[in-house]
Design a protein around this motif. Structure first.
Motif, mmCIF file in Angstrom:
data_model
loop_
_atom_site.group_PDB
_atom_site.id
_atom_site.type_symbol
_atom_site.label_atom_id
_atom_site.label_comp_id
_atom_site.label_asym_id
_atom_site.label_seq_id
_atom_site.Cartn_x
_atom_site.Cartn_y
_atom_site.Cartn_z
ATOM 1 N N LEU A 1 0.868 -1.174 0.000
ATOM 2 C CA LEU A 1 0.000 0.000 0.000
ATOM 3 C C LEU A 1 0.908 1.227 0.000
ATOM 4 N N HIS B 1 1.206 5.197 -0.627
ATOM 5 C CA HIS B 1 0.500 6.473 -0.838
ATOM 6 C C HIS B 1 1.172 7.220 -1.985
ATOM 7 N N ASN C 1 -1.529 8.993 -10.086
ATOM 8 C CA ASN C 1 -1.301 7.726 -10.781
ATOM 9 C C ASN C 1 -0.130 7.814 -11.762
ATOM 10 N N LYS D 1 2.758 5.693 -10.560
ATOM 11 C CA LYS D 1 2.605 4.252 -10.307
ATOM 12 C C LYS D 1 3.729 3.415 -10.916
ATOM 13 N N TRP E 1 0.144 -4.736 -5.440
ATOM 14 C CA TRP E 1 -0.072 -3.322 -5.139
ATOM 15 C C TRP E 1 -1.570 -3.044 -4.977
ATOM 16 N N TYR E 2 -1.911 -2.221 -4.002
ATOM 17 C CA TYR E 2 -3.314 -1.931 -3.711
ATOM 18 C C TYR E 2 -3.488 -0.415 -3.609
ATOM 19 N N TYR E 3 -4.316 0.153 -4.477
ATOM 20 C CA TYR E 3 -4.525 1.600 -4.539
ATOM 21 C C TYR E 3 -6.019 1.941 -4.505
ATOM 22 N N ASN E 4 -6.339 3.133 -4.032
ATOM 23 C CA ASN E 4 -7.706 3.655 -4.167
ATOM 24 C C ASN E 4 -7.703 5.141 -4.523
ATOM 25 N N LEU E 5 -6.567 5.649 -5.029
ATOM 26 C CA LEU E 5 -6.436 7.070 -5.356
ATOM 27 C C LEU E 5 -7.497 7.544 -6.335
ATOM 28 N N ASN F 1 -6.355 12.323 -3.398
ATOM 29 C CA ASN F 1 -5.191 12.419 -2.513
ATOM 30 C C ASN F 1 -5.620 13.132 -1.230
ATOM 31 N N SER G 1 -4.564 9.447 3.820
ATOM 32 C CA SER G 1 -4.620 8.478 2.724
ATOM 33 C C SER G 1 -4.265 7.061 3.144
ATOM 34 N N VAL H 1 -6.834 3.793 2.836
ATOM 35 C CA VAL H 1 -6.603 2.647 1.958
ATOM 36 C C VAL H 1 -6.411 1.367 2.780
#
Length: 380
Positions: A298, A300, A304, A307, A326-330, A335, A340, A344
């Motif tokens: 995870l 921050h 993107n 990335k 990889w784990y994102y929620n952006l 942001n 953040s 997440v």
């Protein structure tokens, strides 16, 4: 003898409803009465689709930062842990509602438990949330308290409304310069979001549920090598130093947007990923960790855009985490700075993906003057 420390519950609060890219200026307003020319380019690069604002479309504020934080903290309360059980409250933010009193004191005042508790405030940028978590973690680990609440929050929208920039635009007109807000100021209008996240830390895991044991939290600063990259309440000088708001006249505060949050994008591009990889490599060496043992990463990120570059920089120092880890929620929440990593992590906990024995790596960069933190959590 030190205690083990567990995240036994997590919570997120996102104010109001999601705001799409097309709606952003409906909430933040038009600078100089005109749509932004930079907005489309910045949004295309950052890949954010929706975000949250503590604002309505009339420009009225719906929540303070303290209220946003308190909402996330309240999400931790249940039959096993009420606000009357809370022993320590540690809060991190970039965007406190006031210079003084401290942010955590204000959150305590909103929560209104019937007793006095220890409060701690961490101020800064994205790492302020992790600093707050670390204070809570070390307090439980040392046995000073049996439980602690750590929270990260932001209310950036209050800094990004058009009226905060219009004085500067008027001043530029008088000087017969191009009537646009400097890119380093406008850049962040389309990057930042509001919200909060909170963790409950206890010295024992809860039975019949998944808990996250905190193995360590590490911090690294490169301010001894690099000048400030992200800043507010100051203006960068030719030599890279920052001139404080207190050294400007009150007229200059408005005309030069001294209190606006600014980003030196040149420095950001050059160092943010490189130093992030350097710091994480140092932690893996310090704790003798194998990158193959990490099940979720995870990280921050503010955009993107970073990335692929981040994954490549990590791989270049021997930390080659496969894409699927990889784990994102952006893209969905934006942001939210200090909040953040809380948000997440909470999303991952509630996703149903975690299994006992797995390890979760948290990586948090801060471009302020290039500071980084990381942590490893074990699911148990």
């Amino acid at each position: 003898m030190s205690n083990e420390v567990y995240i036994t519950k997590s919570s997120t609060y996102l104010p109001n409803g999601p705001v799409s890219n097309d709606e952003m200026e409906d909430y933040l307003g038009l600078v100089n009465g005109k749509p932004s020319k930079a907005k489309a380019l910045i949004l295309r690069n950052n890949g954010i689709k929706t975000r949250y604002y503590a604002l309505d479309k009339n420009g009225n504020f719906t929540h303070t930062n303290a209220e946003i934080t308190a909402k996330a903290v309240e999400g931790l309360f249940d039959d096993q842990f009420t606000k009357e059980d809370m022993q320590l409250l540690s809060c991190g933010t970039t965007s406190a509602d006031q210079i003084q009193p401290s942010h955590a004191s204000m959150v305590h005042g909103v929560l209104k438990p019937s007793h006095s508790i220890e409060v701690n405030t961490s101020m800064g940028l994205c790492n302020s949330g992790m600093n707050a978590l670390n204070y809570a973690y070390l307090s439980v680990k040392a046995g000073a308290v049996n439980n602690a609440v750590a929270a990260g929050s932001e209310r950036f929208s209050a800094w990004m409304t058009a009226d905060k920039f219009n004085h500067e635009v008027e001043n530029l007109k008088l000087l017969e310069e191009k009537p646009i807000v400097a890119f380093k100021r406008e850049f962040l209008r389309w990057m930042l979001s509001d919200g909060s996240g909170a963790f409950l830390l206890e010295n024992k895991p809860r039975e019949n549920q998944l808990n996250l044991r905190i193995e360590f939290i590490d911090f690294y600063s490169y301010a001894h090598e690099l000048e400030a990259c992200m800043y507010s309440g100051s203006e960068k000088q030719e030599d890279g130093s920052l001139k404080s708001w207190a050294e400007y006249s009150s007229d200059e505060w408005l005309n030069q947007s001294i209190f606006a949050l600014k980003q030196d994008t040149r420095l950001l591009d050059e160092y943010i990923l490189k130093k992030g990889a350097q710091s994480l490599r140092a932690s893996f060496d310090k704790h003798n960790l194998d990158p193959n043992d990490m099940d979720f990463v995870l990280a921050h990120i503010s955009s993107n855009y970073f990335k692929d570059g981040l994954r490549e920089e990590f791989a270049a120092v021997g930390l080659d985490f496969p894409v699927e880890k990889w784990y994102y929620n952006l893209s969905e929440v934006g942001n939210i700075g200090a909040a953040s990593i809380f948000i997440v992590t909470d999303e991952l906990i509630k996703s149903g993906k975690l299994q006992k024995g797995q390890k979760v790596l948290l990586c948090i960069p801060e471009s302020g003057r290039f500071a980084y933190s990381c942590a490893v959590l074990t699911v148990c």
